[in-house]
Design an enzyme around this catalytic site. Sequence first.
Site, mmCIF file in Angstrom:
data_model
loop_
_atom_site.group_PDB
_atom_site.id
_atom_site.type_symbol
_atom_site.label_atom_id
_atom_site.label_comp_id
_atom_site.label_asym_id
_atom_site.label_seq_id
_atom_site.Cartn_x
_atom_site.Cartn_y
_atom_site.Cartn_z
ATOM 1 N N HIS A 12 -4.510 1.283 1.652
ATOM 2 C CA HIS A 12 -3.684 1.309 0.432
ATOM 3 C C HIS A 12 -2.935 2.631 0.226
ATOM 4 O O HIS A 12 -2.544 2.959 -0.887
ATOM 5 C CB HIS A 12 -4.547 0.981 -0.784
ATOM 6 C CG HIS A 12 -5.583 2.020 -1.113
ATOM 7 N ND1 HIS A 12 -6.783 1.705 -1.685
ATOM 8 C CD2 HIS A 12 -5.598 3.377 -0.965
ATOM 9 C CE1 HIS A 12 -7.489 2.802 -1.866
ATOM 10 N NE2 HIS A 12 -6.796 3.837 -1.445
ATOM 11 N N HIS A 59 -8.401 5.222 -8.742
ATOM 12 C CA HIS A 59 -8.489 6.632 -8.353
ATOM 13 C C HIS A 59 -8.375 7.511 -9.597
ATOM 14 O O HIS A 59 -7.399 8.250 -9.758
ATOM 15 C CB HIS A 59 -7.391 6.985 -7.360
ATOM 16 C CG HIS A 59 -7.423 6.188 -6.085
ATOM 17 N ND1 HIS A 59 -7.022 4.885 -6.001
ATOM 18 C CD2 HIS A 59 -7.823 6.529 -4.839
ATOM 19 C CE1 HIS A 59 -7.157 4.450 -4.758
ATOM 20 N NE2 HIS A 59 -7.643 5.437 -4.027
ATOM 21 N N HIS A 193 -10.318 8.396 6.557
ATOM 22 C CA HIS A 193 -9.526 9.504 6.017
ATOM 23 C C HIS A 193 -10.399 10.414 5.175
ATOM 24 O O HIS A 193 -11.385 9.983 4.598
ATOM 25 C CB HIS A 193 -8.284 9.060 5.243
ATOM 26 C CG HIS A 193 -8.446 8.190 4.015
ATOM 27 N ND1 HIS A 193 -9.125 7.002 3.999
ATOM 28 C CD2 HIS A 193 -7.958 8.340 2.756
ATOM 29 C CE1 HIS A 193 -9.039 6.451 2.791
ATOM 30 N NE2 HIS A 193 -8.353 7.248 2.006
ATOM 31 N N GLU A 240 -14.274 4.070 1.183
ATOM 32 C CA GLU A 240 -13.520 2.942 0.598
ATOM 33 C C GLU A 240 -13.759 1.646 1.373
ATOM 34 O O GLU A 240 -13.615 0.544 0.831
ATOM 35 C CB GLU A 240 -12.012 3.248 0.559
ATOM 36 C CG GLU A 240 -11.635 4.324 -0.449
ATOM 37 C CD GLU A 240 -10.141 4.642 -0.482
ATOM 38 O OE1 GLU A 240 -9.703 5.263 -1.463
ATOM 39 O OE2 GLU A 240 -9.406 4.316 0.486
HETATM 40 C C1 DHB Z 1 -4.210 9.051 0.639
HETATM 41 C C2 DHB Z 1 -5.032 7.962 0.886
HETATM 42 C C3 DHB Z 1 -5.726 7.351 -0.146
HETATM 43 O O1 DHB Z 1 -6.593 6.304 0.032
HETATM 44 C C4 DHB Z 1 -5.563 7.801 -1.446
HETATM 45 O O2 DHB Z 1 -6.188 7.116 -2.435
HETATM 46 C C5 DHB Z 1 -4.754 8.898 -1.717
HETATM 47 C C6 DHB Z 1 -4.071 9.523 -0.659
HETATM 48 C C7 DHB Z 1 -3.452 9.715 1.749
HETATM 49 O O3 DHB Z 1 -3.485 9.242 2.884
HETATM 50 O O4 DHB Z 1 -2.788 10.720 1.506
HETATM 51 FE FE FE Z 2 -7.674 5.677 -1.849
#
Ligand code: DHB
Ligand code: FE
Length: 284
Positions: A12, A59, A193, A240
């Site tokens: 997302h 978030h 991530h 997540e």
């Molecule tokens: C990013 C990824 C995420 O899942 C998020 O909530 C905010 C930022 C990113 O890749 O920068």
């Molecule tokens: Fe996220």
Amino acid sequence: MARITASVYTSHVPAIGAALDLGKTGEAYWQPVFAGYDFAKQWIKEAQPDVVFLVYNDHATAFSLDLIPTFALGTGASFTPADEGWGPRPVPMVHGHPELAAHIAQSVIQDDFDLTLVNKMAVDHGLTVPLSLMFGQPEAWPCKVIPFAVNVVQYPVPSGRRCFQLGQAIRKAVESFDEDLNVQIWGTGGMSHQLQGPRAGLINREWDNRFLDRLIADPAELAGMPHIDYVREAGSEGIELVMWLIARGAMADVAGGPPPTVLQRFYHVPASNTAVGHLILENP
Ligand code: DHB
Ligand code: FE
């Protein structure tokens, strides 16, 4: 009766939303990301879901450290795209399905999952970016959307096992709703991530692809994986991915039916700070 016909899984990344909104999808950096969703956009035009049950995480937009629901079911008639700091994304209002949501609340809570019911809630990129990836940029979203927000931001977060069991209870609830509805369940967020700290920028292709293999072939076994494995291997925001187990738990094979058909599998790096993963599983 209502039926869960398919599950969709996707990252997302907020920058994907910005790329769409600012007309950058054709740029060399973004083109391969969006190409991974060409199949989905065609497929969903034919699949025509009436309702998407969309599992995502907020978030710190609708919720904050003041109030941290583990599982929050959107029971309202509509949900406004949130202002995440640069103004709300220019996407349509999200329309819910209060009758089906109320039925799911009744069934799932009586099945011992203590949901939080939310009649009014803004929805952030966790929900709007998957809608944009799947439906593009329509004037109005082509179906109803029931938002289901999972806390994966502030510990303690729910276990993979709990998420997988909850998916099974959601399936039972949907399939006992007395109206012919084509329902899809989407699991969103991930893949690997990490946005902050010394490990910021972490991506783990091998682990992500193994996660996809296991999600398809043996989700019950995958559901036993502890949080620490997600965080160590896929980064702090890789957690997540537990949300994908809710969608997977709602598929027919978990309730003794035939295995799903894998219609699409896509994996791409880079996209902002996140590895993008995407699957479509259809119930035969
Ligand atoms: C990013 C990824 C995420 O899942 C998020 O909530 C905010 C930022 C990113 O890749 O920068
Ligand atoms: Fe996220």
